[in-house]
Write a protein that holds these residues in place. Structure first.
Motif, PDB file in Angstrom:
ATOM      1  N   GLN A 103      20.951  43.824 -19.802  1.00  0.00           N
ATOM      2  CA  GLN A 103      21.214  44.454 -18.509  1.00  0.00           C
ATOM      3  C   GLN A 103      22.356  43.812 -17.716  1.00  0.00           C
ATOM      4  O   GLN A 103      23.266  44.517 -17.258  1.00  0.00           O
ATOM      5  N   PRO A 104      22.361  42.501 -17.479  1.00  0.00           N
ATOM      6  CA  PRO A 104      23.466  41.928 -16.692  1.00  0.00           C
ATOM      7  C   PRO A 104      24.822  42.083 -17.380  1.00  0.00           C
ATOM      8  O   PRO A 104      25.843  42.268 -16.710  1.00  0.00           O
ATOM      9  N   PHE A 105      24.844  42.012 -18.710  1.00  0.00           N
ATOM     10  CA  PHE A 105      26.106  42.182 -19.436  1.00  0.00           C
ATOM     11  C   PHE A 105      26.618  43.614 -19.299  1.00  0.00           C
ATOM     12  O   PHE A 105      27.811  43.846 -19.095  1.00  0.00           O
ATOM     13  N   GLY A 106      25.692  44.578 -19.388  1.00  0.00           N
ATOM     14  CA  GLY A 106      26.078  45.974 -19.240  1.00  0.00           C
ATOM     15  C   GLY A 106      26.553  46.300 -17.841  1.00  0.00           C
ATOM     16  O   GLY A 106      27.446  47.133 -17.648  1.00  0.00           O
ATOM     17  N   LYS A 107      25.986  45.623 -16.867  1.00  0.00           N
ATOM     18  CA  LYS A 107      26.355  45.849 -15.466  1.00  0.00           C
ATOM     19  C   LYS A 107      27.819  45.516 -15.223  1.00  0.00           C
ATOM     20  O   LYS A 107      28.560  46.287 -14.601  1.00  0.00           O
ATOM     21  N   GLY A 152      29.262  55.688 -12.067  1.00  0.00           N
ATOM     22  CA  GLY A 152      28.225  54.736 -12.447  1.00  0.00           C
ATOM     23  C   GLY A 152      28.371  53.418 -11.722  1.00  0.00           C
ATOM     24  O   GLY A 152      27.382  52.827 -11.256  1.00  0.00           O
ATOM     25  N   MET A 153      29.603  52.936 -11.592  1.00  0.00           N
ATOM     26  CA  MET A 153      29.852  51.700 -10.843  1.00  0.00           C
ATOM     27  C   MET A 153      29.514  51.872  -9.370  1.00  0.00           C
ATOM     28  O   MET A 153      29.026  50.946  -8.724  1.00  0.00           O
ATOM     29  N   PHE A 157      27.113  49.229  -7.521  1.00  0.00           N
ATOM     30  CA  PHE A 157      27.665  48.227  -6.625  1.00  0.00           C
ATOM     31  C   PHE A 157      27.865  48.706  -5.183  1.00  0.00           C
ATOM     32  O   PHE A 157      28.048  47.884  -4.294  1.00  0.00           O
ATOM     33  N   VAL A 158      27.840  50.017  -4.933  1.00  0.00           N
ATOM     34  CA  VAL A 158      28.163  50.516  -3.586  1.00  0.00           C
ATOM     35  C   VAL A 158      26.990  51.285  -2.968  1.00  0.00           C
ATOM     36  O   VAL A 158      26.393  50.838  -1.985  1.00  0.00           O
ATOM     37  N   LYS A 159      26.669  52.443  -3.543  1.00  0.00           N
ATOM     38  CA  LYS A 159      25.621  53.293  -2.986  1.00  0.00           C
ATOM     39  C   LYS A 159      24.503  53.428  -4.010  1.00  0.00           C
ATOM     40  O   LYS A 159      24.583  54.242  -4.933  1.00  0.00           O
ATOM     41  N   ALA A 188      24.607  61.605  -4.295  1.00  0.00           N
ATOM     42  CA  ALA A 188      25.894  62.202  -4.686  1.00  0.00           C
ATOM     43  C   ALA A 188      26.521  61.532  -5.906  1.00  0.00           C
ATOM     44  O   ALA A 188      26.905  62.229  -6.865  1.00  0.00           O
ATOM     45  N   PRO A 189      26.660  60.205  -5.948  1.00  0.00           N
ATOM     46  CA  PRO A 189      27.239  59.583  -7.152  1.00  0.00           C
ATOM     47  C   PRO A 189      26.426  59.876  -8.409  1.00  0.00           C
ATOM     48  O   PRO A 189      27.000  60.077  -9.485  1.00  0.00           O
ATOM     49  N   LEU A 190      25.088  59.934  -8.282  1.00  0.00           N
ATOM     50  CA  LEU A 190      24.248  60.231  -9.442  1.00  0.00           C
ATOM     51  C   LEU A 190      24.479  61.650  -9.933  1.00  0.00           C
ATOM     52  O   LEU A 190      24.599  61.891 -11.150  1.00  0.00           O
ATOM     53  N   LEU A 191      24.552  62.612  -9.028  1.00  0.00           N
ATOM     54  CA  LEU A 191      24.766  64.002  -9.421  1.00  0.00           C
ATOM     55  C   LEU A 191      26.136  64.175 -10.079  1.00  0.00           C
ATOM     56  O   LEU A 191      26.271  64.916 -11.063  1.00  0.00           O
ATOM     57  N   ILE A 192      27.158  63.496  -9.539  1.00  0.00           N
ATOM     58  CA  ILE A 192      28.493  63.554 -10.141  1.00  0.00           C
ATOM     59  C   ILE A 192      28.476  62.908 -11.526  1.00  0.00           C
ATOM     60  O   ILE A 192      29.044  63.432 -12.490  1.00  0.00           O
TER      61      ILE A 192
END
Length: 246
Positions: A103-107, A152-153, A157-159, A188-192
């Motif tokens: 998980q942390p590496f993928g992040k 995804g980022m 990291f933001v919302k 919104a970011p998830l839907l996009i």
């Protein structure tokens, strides 16, 4: 929105699986009439396996031709694998130990994925000979991948989105709970992100991204250099000769 995305995921998965299977069948069934391995070519079948592995894992020929393009290509592809492994946690319950560890590496691999894509897109715009042979679809593929990566980022990291609820939605889709799906978080970011992934799955079997499975069927890579020891005759030529000799 939950119903719409669930149905689209089923449709995209069906198109992706059937389309990819058909294209692989096409690659496997089309005859190779000529012995055309790129030199220096391996002399044994085991050498061919090692050659293909070096291309798939290390991008050996790209490294020999252009070091900075190789850097961006390796950066993107390796980071993509790590990110995909990280996403396994949404499809399984309980989550396997090695998936937890990745998980942390993928992040943070998402940053390398993004940088690699920006480098590859810049190459298509800046390098004149690459720009000359580029089609609009070449740019659109990279932009679509950038949308997937950046959205995804944004969630990471933001919302932030409700990951627990999103996993419940994905598991309900995976377990085929038709029209009894768990609610999809309206973020919104998830839907996009999901819309871009669905779009990529639908167009993948019809795009240049098929170089992923196609490299295994490339006659310049998967042929043994034994033209002196053994005559290479395509299967269709043998069948034609047998038919005409009857």
């Amino acid at each position: 929105m939950t119903t719409l995305y669930a149905i689209l995921l089923y449709v995209a998965t069906l198109i992706f699986v059937l389309g990819l299977a058909y294209r692989i069948y096409e690659y496997a069934s089309v005859p190779a009439p000529l012995k055309i391995p790129t030199m220096p070519a391996p002399l044994t079948r085991s050498g061919v396996v090692l050659r293909i592995l070096s291309e798939v894992v290390l991008f050996q020929s790209l490294f020999r031709s252009n070091k900075w393009i190789w850097l961006f290509g390796v950066m993107f592809h390796l980071a993509l694998w790590v990110v995909l492994l990280r996403h396994l946690r949404y499809f399984i319950e309980p989550v396997w130990t090695w998936v937890v560890l990745v998980q942390p590496f993928g992040k943070y691999a998402s940053f390398f994925l993004f940088i690699g894509l920006v480098g590859l897109l810049t190459r298509r715009i800046v390098v004149e000979r690459i720009r000359y042979i580029s089609n609009p679809s070449d740019y659109l593929m990279l932009i679509l991948l950038l949308v997937i990566g950046s959205s995804g980022m944004m969630m990471t990291f933001v919302k932030h989105t409700d990951i627990v609820q999103f996993k419940a939605f994905i598991l309900s889709v995976v377990h085929l709970k038709l029209f009894h799906w768990q609610p999809l978080p309206l973020n919104a970011p998830l839907l996009i992100h999901l819309a871009a992934v669905i779009t990529l799955m639908i167009i993948f079997p019809f795009s240049k991204l098929l170089h992923a499975p196609g490299v295994f069927f490339s006659p310049t890579r998967n042929q043994v250099d034994n033209s002196r020891e053994q005559r290479h005759v395509a299967r269709w030529a043998i069948e034609k000769f047998e038919t005409s000799s009857r």
